[in-house]
Design an enzyme around this catalytic site. Sequence first.
Site, PDB file in Angstrom:
ATOM      1  N   HIS A  23      39.702  -2.574 -12.934  1.00 27.45           N
ATOM      2  CA  HIS A  23      38.487  -2.919 -13.674  1.00 27.45           C
ATOM      3  C   HIS A  23      38.722  -3.131 -14.942  1.00 27.45           C
ATOM      4  O   HIS A  23      39.796  -2.520 -15.648  1.00 27.45           O
ATOM      5  CB  HIS A  23      37.449  -1.757 -13.409  1.00 27.45           C
ATOM      6  CG  HIS A  23      36.110  -1.889 -14.082  1.00 27.45           C
ATOM      7  ND1 HIS A  23      35.227  -2.693 -13.781  1.00 27.45           N
ATOM      8  CD2 HIS A  23      35.606  -1.043 -15.288  1.00 27.45           C
ATOM      9  CE1 HIS A  23      34.226  -2.855 -14.412  1.00 27.45           C
ATOM     10  NE2 HIS A  23      34.408  -1.824 -15.094  1.00 27.45           N
TER      11      HIS A  23
ATOM     12  N   CYS B 223      34.192  -8.988 -13.696  1.00 23.57           N
ATOM     13  CA  CYS B 223      34.281  -8.000 -14.836  1.00 23.57           C
ATOM     14  C   CYS B 223      35.191  -8.117 -15.845  1.00 23.57           C
ATOM     15  O   CYS B 223      34.943  -8.023 -16.866  1.00 23.57           O
ATOM     16  CB  CYS B 223      34.774  -6.361 -14.285  1.00 23.57           C
ATOM     17  SG  CYS B 223      36.407  -6.436 -13.409  1.00 23.57           S
TER      18      CYS B 223
END
Length: 356
Positions: free
Chosen positions: A159, A83
């Site tokens: 994230h 990510c």
Amino acid sequence: MQEWCTIESDPGVFTELINAIGVQGVQVEEIYDLNDEQQIAQMQPIYGFIFLFRWTSKGEKRECLKIYDQDLFFANQVIQNACATQAIISILLNSPQIEIGEALKNYKEFTIALDPKERGNCLGGVEVIKTAHNSFARPEPFIFSNEKKKAKEGDDVFHFVSYLPFKGKVYELDGLQEGPILIGEYQDDWIVRAKEAILKRIQHYQEKETAFTLLAVNQCRKFKANKILSSSQNEILLTLKTLEFMGVELSEEQKQQLIELSNQQNIEQELLQESKEELLNRLNNANNRIQEAQIILSEETAKFQKYKEENSRRKHNYIPFILELFKMAQRKGQLEGLLEKAQQKQQQKLQQQPKK
């Protein structure tokens, strides 16, 4: 397929990663306060923001676009732990003013006709990107199995998502979502809209949550300072030549500056229309810009050297050295005593912690 490692949310790490995949003239800097207008101004032009937050399976429902401008490059995150790199690439591939390099050009051209999921799958096959990402893997002393470690309920999972401008609109690109998230349109300053969205996003979390990081992907400040330096030197040269042509007596310092900068450039006609005072003021301003640019170059050179040293330490495997120290301590009969001292220190720390 080789697994992708987790990487640290650090501007030095991301800047080196960007350079390693063939993109020049771009760096990453951390933003500590979105309301700090001076810091934001110094970073301009900013191509996009990378926002790091603690991810939970019970996150808020996001409204994604099913139909959107096909020139906007969006890819789903298919590869575990990718990510961070994917957030960076989302900004690079949607910023036409950036020279993205051969690897990213080929990846974009190859996947442009594919759907977001297949684009995410193809990312794993780009060896340059995968190698750059995994160069920041932390050395592991022991490997017990080849199974992937999956996050459990209660584990800290972070994230990365991107915020960027594209054709008059601001988008949030999150590879875990089905499509891009439209933040809204903007007129002059896309950062205002992005700021509103990011602050609103933070407010969705509990007040005790502080695990946020905001990074700006912006033009390399050394690159920008060198451009200012070059244009200012050119302006000084032309101004001095104009003053000399007008019969103005130059100081010894100005004469030396003229010699150092002199080349085959001609006097610009518009400069001849300015007065002596205006030309001297132009000269002073150009010299001030040069001094400011030189300060920035000095600061950025020192910062990049620090990045280089820190990244070298991140990548170095200290485990053999540590194991050898343990062996030496054992041979000298000191290991048991060292372990006891370490346990005592740990116990003292625990006793000093406030009770909940």
